[in-house]
Design a protein around this motif. Structure first.
Motif, PDB file in Angstrom:
ATOM      1  N   ARG A 207      44.464  28.767  48.916  1.00  0.00           N
ATOM      2  CA  ARG A 207      44.912  29.452  50.144  1.00  0.00           C
ATOM      3  C   ARG A 207      46.450  29.567  50.183  1.00  0.00           C
ATOM      4  NH1 ARG A 207      41.308  25.892  52.727  1.00  0.00           N
ATOM      5  NH2 ARG A 207      39.299  26.878  53.173  1.00  0.00           N
ATOM      6  N   ASN A 208      47.128  28.456  49.810  1.00  0.00           N
ATOM      7  CA  ASN A 208      48.598  28.451  49.851  1.00  0.00           C
ATOM      8  C   ASN A 208      49.183  29.503  48.913  1.00  0.00           C
ATOM      9  OD1 ASN A 208      48.607  26.396  51.718  1.00  0.00           O
ATOM     10  ND2 ASN A 208      48.747  24.753  50.149  1.00  0.00           N
ATOM     11  N   VAL A 209      48.587  29.590  47.738  1.00  0.00           N
ATOM     12  CA  VAL A 209      49.137  30.546  46.769  1.00  0.00           C
ATOM     13  C   VAL A 209      48.938  31.984  47.282  1.00  0.00           C
ATOM     14  CG1 VAL A 209      48.925  31.442  44.429  1.00  0.00           C
ATOM     15  CG2 VAL A 209      48.772  28.997  44.839  1.00  0.00           C
ATOM     16  N   VAL A 210      47.709  32.249  47.790  1.00  0.00           N
ATOM     17  CA  VAL A 210      47.430  33.606  48.283  1.00  0.00           C
ATOM     18  C   VAL A 210      48.387  33.945  49.427  1.00  0.00           C
ATOM     19  CG1 VAL A 210      45.711  35.010  49.470  1.00  0.00           C
ATOM     20  CG2 VAL A 210      45.054  33.640  47.495  1.00  0.00           C
ATOM     21  N   LYS A 211      48.651  32.947  50.264  1.00  0.00           N
ATOM     22  CA  LYS A 211      49.553  33.178  51.394  1.00  0.00           C
ATOM     23  C   LYS A 211      50.935  33.580  50.926  1.00  0.00           C
ATOM     24  CE  LYS A 211      48.733  30.641  54.900  1.00  0.00           C
ATOM     25  NZ  LYS A 211      48.596  29.424  55.740  1.00  0.00           N
ATOM     26  N   LEU A 212      51.407  33.012  49.806  1.00  0.00           N
ATOM     27  CA  LEU A 212      52.732  33.341  49.270  1.00  0.00           C
ATOM     28  C   LEU A 212      52.813  34.821  48.868  1.00  0.00           C
ATOM     29  CD1 LEU A 212      53.627  30.256  47.008  1.00  0.00           C
ATOM     30  CD2 LEU A 212      54.762  30.969  49.095  1.00  0.00           C
ATOM     31  N   PHE A 213      51.617  35.293  48.390  1.00  0.00           N
ATOM     32  CA  PHE A 213      51.641  36.668  47.893  1.00  0.00           C
ATOM     33  C   PHE A 213      51.217  37.702  48.932  1.00  0.00           C
ATOM     34  CE2 PHE A 213      51.548  34.286  43.958  1.00  0.00           C
ATOM     35  CZ  PHE A 213      52.381  35.001  43.126  1.00  0.00           C
TER      36      PHE A 213
ATOM     37  N   LEU B 298      39.192  35.378  44.895  1.00  0.00           N
ATOM     38  CA  LEU B 298      39.248  33.965  44.463  1.00  0.00           C
ATOM     39  C   LEU B 298      37.970  33.275  44.966  1.00  0.00           C
ATOM     40  CD1 LEU B 298      42.405  34.794  44.528  1.00  0.00           C
ATOM     41  CD2 LEU B 298      42.747  32.302  44.607  1.00  0.00           C
ATOM     42  N   ARG B 299      37.278  32.589  44.062  1.00  0.00           N
ATOM     43  CA  ARG B 299      36.011  31.915  44.438  1.00  0.00           C
ATOM     44  C   ARG B 299      36.054  30.462  43.898  1.00  0.00           C
ATOM     45  NH1 ARG B 299      30.946  34.231  45.125  1.00  0.00           N
ATOM     46  NH2 ARG B 299      31.660  36.130  44.098  1.00  0.00           N
ATOM     47  N   THR B 300      35.744  29.562  44.793  1.00  0.00           N
ATOM     48  CA  THR B 300      35.627  28.148  44.336  1.00  0.00           C
ATOM     49  C   THR B 300      34.191  27.681  44.559  1.00  0.00           C
ATOM     50  OG1 THR B 300      36.246  27.328  46.503  1.00  0.00           O
ATOM     51  CG2 THR B 300      38.001  27.576  44.890  1.00  0.00           C
ATOM     52  N   GLN B 301      33.777  26.764  43.704  1.00  0.00           N
ATOM     53  CA  GLN B 301      32.436  26.182  43.889  1.00  0.00           C
ATOM     54  C   GLN B 301      32.339  24.848  43.116  1.00  0.00           C
ATOM     55  OE1 GLN B 301      29.547  28.958  42.446  1.00  0.00           O
ATOM     56  NE2 GLN B 301      30.381  29.031  40.382  1.00  0.00           N
ATOM     57  N   THR B 302      31.325  24.145  43.488  1.00  0.00           N
ATOM     58  CA  THR B 302      31.095  22.841  42.839  1.00  0.00           C
ATOM     59  C   THR B 302      30.309  23.068  41.557  1.00  0.00           C
ATOM     60  OG1 THR B 302      30.968  21.798  44.993  1.00  0.00           O
ATOM     61  CG2 THR B 302      30.137  20.533  43.132  1.00  0.00           C
TER      62      THR B 302
END
Lengths: 388, 600
Positions: free
Chosen positions: B443-449, B504-508
């Motif tokens: 989230r932080n990285v996307v926010k920067l861009f 961007l997708r995250t998963q276990t």
């Protein structure tokens, strides 16, 4: 009777002197008349006979009373249980005895007595009735009394049978072959009897059956189920009682009764066990010749073992034969007493013994009247030690 | 081991069976001998009894008795006690004088039974030929078993019977000579039912007589020889094998049973010894087997274990691992092959490394040349323009000079930047691990861009975040992961000059988490996909070729994997798999060999 009483052999005048040697089978521990015999009935009888030689007065039961020296003889020496020496009492009111002394040896076995008699080592001894025939066959001089001792089966009534239930006792009585007892066991020395008094005394004894009736016995037992078992006691010191008891057991077995013969003390046991006799064989002496008196005394003796055997009042001495018979019948119908045999007393005598008469019922040995035919070569018995 | 135990067990069982059979035969022989001895003793005593009875009958006294009894009205009572003396002198337990009609005249064993009849005596029989026989005798003590004989004395037409014999009891048993561990018992069948006191041995009534009741009843039902084992308690050595022999009388009636018992003590003791011996042999065999098995297994497995260990080392990257070779068996050949394989691997790796190194240097040289050529060309042009202006003494020389030096300084700055980028790559730090939520970093990285996604004059890029809630926390260096995601987003933005969707997708995943970064750009060619992680390789005009190499280095330092999927004209997806907890020593990912991952 097989042997008749033997009177004096000769008509020669009696001779004074000599020592009469007497051998007895019994062991007498005391001659004190106040002391009862602590041994067998045989010992008791022997004590009575010796006491009668020392003491003058006699009781109804045959025992003696009085002071020493009042009898025909006086006690000279005494080894309790072994021997006694009596000396003639010169001051005896009825006259001095013929013999100077009597040496009595006690506790001699019959076989030894018989041998001593054959060897002339003794002058007088008792012969068991069952051995009388054997002794006679060996040539021994015998003297026999009339049958004066009743061998009877007496129920003590301490167990097994109620007073009203007589069938088992009757069956046992009917199973007994008295003739075989007399013939085989007593070797014909005795009389089978079904009565309480001997024929020579009452004259009615033949009215009581003596024969066995096995069918009737079985018939009676068939009415009782199961048949009771009897324990029959006998005096283990008396071979005659033992053999008769064993024979009764065999007879009873044939009838279907189980009878176990056991040696037992004379007095009835108060503690009931499996081996406590229901009945026992008893040898009861006839204490009088007169039938009513004899019956009274006989019943008194029997009552001592089997209380209640006769509850009626004693007969008078003048009771008629019918009354005596009825009394006998009344008692015998209860089957608490089963008369078997009348037995005589048998004595062996040496050839030198004179004027011996077998004692009658209730009488004692007439040794004061006995005299010895010739001076003995060896007057002292080897079995008697001089106390001096 | 099992085979060994089975073999020992079979041998022990075999020996036991053979031993038992031998003992059974021996016991059988002993029992037969015992039975024969009993029969011989029985016969001998019978003959003796018959002889003594005959002797009594022939005695003068007996003859006199017979003569006397033959007379009419004979007095039998005089003989009533004769049996006792005669039996005593002839040592007989039983003696009866019996008259012509069967009546007992005199009896030793039952004196009071005179006059009763022994009817069986008068029945027709050849007593002289019969000899002795068993008979139930009635006595004053109860019934008894007798070995009896009968003899007759004839006077005129009348007979006198002499019946007598010996008691068959413990005295008779005592006369038998018994071997060790054998005993004889006699049951006197004198009652209709089994009675324990009637079983006797040499000491009198036998103990535990009730145990014989079934055997007696069996023989009563079928009077033949029987054999049965009787156990006395739990100990089998106390057992006895009894042979039961019926004893019958004249009428074949069962009068007694002779038991000949043989103890099992010896055979059981021997069996126990055999069993213990077998157990001992088995134990020693098992121990030896274990030792041999251990030795054999060690001989086989040790080289295999060494091979396994060497293979494990190879899998961990130690390609120089070697295995000692002993012998010429299959394991030795396998070890040789393994050593050859690892040798070839090392050799090929060295060659590849060499090749890669050369290729890398070439690429580096090309990139350096490319990078350096760009600023050097303006520098050269500027210097030439400056020289030309000096030679021409151009009045604008100062202006040209100023402008040229400005250009030259700018290009020198470019050169410095290029050198700085290469220096940064060389100085990649080791990750400092801490609990990290990958969703937060994404989230932080996307926010920067976000500003650049919607910048004016640029086609918009739409970010899409598909972040799994409750994503597990992992141990990672947040700064390095931030930088890796940043590089991937930059790469995606470069791939979408005409705008598009950035997802961007995250998963276990198993043992960790995954991050997918996808774009809808022009995609990569297979060749590009293969070389995209190679340092200094780039498909872009202004790229340094270090962005994705740095990403891969970061992922590798966290013990993770990175792969790329790309389809020309559709887009590209990068997949990062990160473990929950990286290994202590970061895995070395030979980037150049991750073809499969890359191709996937």
């Amino acid at each position: 009777m097989l042997f008749a009483a033997i009177p004096a052999r000769t008509s020669r005048p009696p001779r004074y002197g000599g020592t009469l040697r007497v051998e007895l089978g019994a062991i007498v521990a005391s001659l004190d008349p106040a002391t009862a015999s602590d041994g067998t009935s045989q010992a008791s009888a022997a004590k009575t006979q010796i006491d009668a030689l020392i003491y003058a007065n006699q009781n109804l039961d045959g025992t003696s009373t009085g002071t020493p020296g009042t009898g025909p003889f006086a006690l000279s020496s005494w080894l309790p249980g072994k021997s006694a020496t009596l000396k003639a009492n010169d001051k005896f009111p009825q006259g001095r005895p013929f013999v100077d002394a009597i040496e009595i040896t006690l506790g001699r076995a019959f076989r030894d007595r018989l041998l001593d008699l054959e060897l002339n080592k003794t002058d007088l001894t008792e012969i068991p009735p069952q051995d009388a025939r054997h002794a006679a066959e060996r040539g021994v001089r015998l003297s026999q009394s009339p049958p004066d001792e009743l061998l009877a089966l007496v129920f003590s009534e301490n167990r097994a049978i109620s007073a009203t239930e007589t069938h088992p006792r009757q069956a046992l009585s009917l199973s007994i072959d008295r003739a075989a007892i007399v013939t085989f066991l007593l070797q014909k020395t005795g009389e089978p009897t079904g009565a309480l008094l001997p024929q020579w005394s009452s004259g009615t004894s033949f009215l009581f059956s003596t024969s066995a009736d096995l069918p009737r016995a079985k018939e009676l037992l068939a009415q009782i189920a199961p048949a009771p078992k009897f324990v029959l006691g006998y005096d283990s010191a008396d071979p005659l009682e033992q053999s008769v008891a064993e024979r009764i057991a065999v007879n009873a077995k044939e009838a279907g009764l189980m009878v176990t013969a056991v040696g037992a003390p004379p007095s009835p046991s108060t503690t009931k066990t499996d081996s406590t006799p229901d009945a026992r064989l008893m040898r009861v002496p006839l204490r009088a010749s007169q039938p009513a008196v004899a019956l009274n005394r006989l019943l008194r003796d029997l009552n001592s073992y089997a209380p209640g055997i006769a509850t009626s009042a004693a007969l008078s001495e003048s009771a008629s034969p019918q009354i005596i018979y009825n009394r006998e019948r009344e008692i015998l119908d209860a089957f608490r007493i089963v008369p078997l045999v009348w037995i005589p007393q048998v004595y062996g005598l040496s050839p030198r013994v004179r004027n011996w008469t077998p004692p009658g019922p209730g009488q004692t040995w007439p040794l004061a009247d006995v005299w010895l035919d010739s001076p003995e070569t060896n007057t002292t018995s080897p079995h008697i030690k001089d106390p001096e | 081991m099992i085979a060994l135990l089975l073999a020992v067990g079979l041998v022990a069982a075999g020996v036991t069976i053979v031993t038992r059979r031998v003992f059974d035969q021996l016991n059988g022989q002993h029992t037969d001998a015992m039975v024969q001895q009993f029969q011989r003793e029985f016969e001998r005593r019978g003959q003796d009894v018959a002889h003594r009875i005959k002797a009594i009958a022939e005695e003068e006294a007996t003859t006199r008795m017979a003569v006397d009894l033959s007379r009419p009205n004979a007095d039998v009572s005089v003989y009533v006690h004769d049996a006792r003396g005669v039996s005593s002198s002839h040592q007989l337990n039983f003696l009866d004088f019996v008259g012509n009609d069967g009546s007992i005249i005199s009896s030793e064993e039952y004196p009071a039974r005179f006059g009763y009849k022994l009817s069986w005596v008068t029945q027709p029989d050849d007593w002289a030929a019969r000899g002795a026989f068993l008979m139930k005798v009635e006595t004053d003590q109860g019934p008894a078993l007798g070995l009896m004989a009968v003899s007759t004395v004839r006077v005129g037409d009348r007979d006198l019977y002499v019946v007598g014999g010996e008691r068959l009891g413990k005295e008779f048993l005592s006369s038998l000579v018994l071997p060790a561990d054998m005993r004889a018992l006699l049951y006197l069948n004198l009652a209709s039912e089994f009675q324990e006191p009637n079983l006797i041995d040499i000491n009198g009534p036998a103990p535990d007589a009730d145990r014989f009741q079934p055997l007696v009843e069996k023989i009563e039902a079928d009077p033949v020889e029987q054999t049965e084992k009787i156990s006395w308690g739990f100990d089998p050595s106390n057992a006895e094998v009894f042979k039961a022999l019926p004893q019958v009388g004249r009428q074949k009636e069962l009068l007694g049973v002779l038991f000949v018992g043989s103890s099992q003590r010896t055979v059981v003791s021997l069996e126990r010894r055999i069993r213990w011996l077998a157990l001992g042999v088995a134990a020693v065999g098992v121990l030896l087997g274990l030792l041999l098995s251990w030795w054999g297994a060690a001989r086989v497995t040790r080289p295999v274990q060494k091979l396994v260990a060497a293979a494990r080392e190879v899998s961990h990257g130690n390609w120089g691992s070697r295995v000692e070779v002993h012998g010429h068996d299959e394991i030795a050949q396998l070890s040789k092959s393994f050593n050859q394989m690892t040798g070839q691997l090392v050799e090929q790796r060295e060659k590849l490394v060499q090749v890669e190194r050369v290729a890398a240097w070439r690429e580096l040289a090309r990139r350096l040349a490319h990078e350096l050529k760009n600023p050097l060309f303006p520098l050269q042009t500027t210097v030439e323009n400056l020289q030309r202006a000096r030679e021409q003494n151009s009045p604008q020389f100062d202006e040209v000079f100023r402008e040229s030096t400005g250009i030259m300084l700018g290009e020198i700055d470019n050169l410095k930047a290029i050198v700085s980028r290469f220096s940064d790559f060389a100085k990649m730090p080791q990750p400092e691990l801490a609990p990290v939520n990958l969703n937060d970093i994404a989230r932080n990285v996307v926010k920067l861009f976000e500003a650049q996604f919607g910048a004016v004059g640029r086609p918009p890029i739409t970010p899409e975040l598909h972040l799994q809630e409750n994503l597990p926390i992992i141990q990672a260096d947040a700064t390095l992961l931030h930088r890796a995601i940043e590089n991937l987003i930059l790469n995606a933005m470069d791939a979408m000059p005409a705008g598009g969707v950035l997802m961007l997708r995250t998963q276990t995943i198993e043992h960790g988490v995954s991050l997918e970064v996808s774009d809808t750009g022009s995609g990569l060619t297979p060749e590009e996909s293969e070389r995209i992680f190679t340092p200094y390789y780039t498909s872009k005009q202004h790229g340094s070729g270090l962005g994705l190499a740095i990403v891969q280095a970061i992922v590798a330092d966290h013990g993770g994997r990175i792969s790329v999927e790309s389809e020309s004209g559709v887009g590209t997806s990068f997949h990062l798999d990160l473990p929950s907890s990286p290994p202590h020593k970061p895995q070395v990912f030979p980037m150049v060999f991750e073809k499969k991952e890359v191709e996937a």
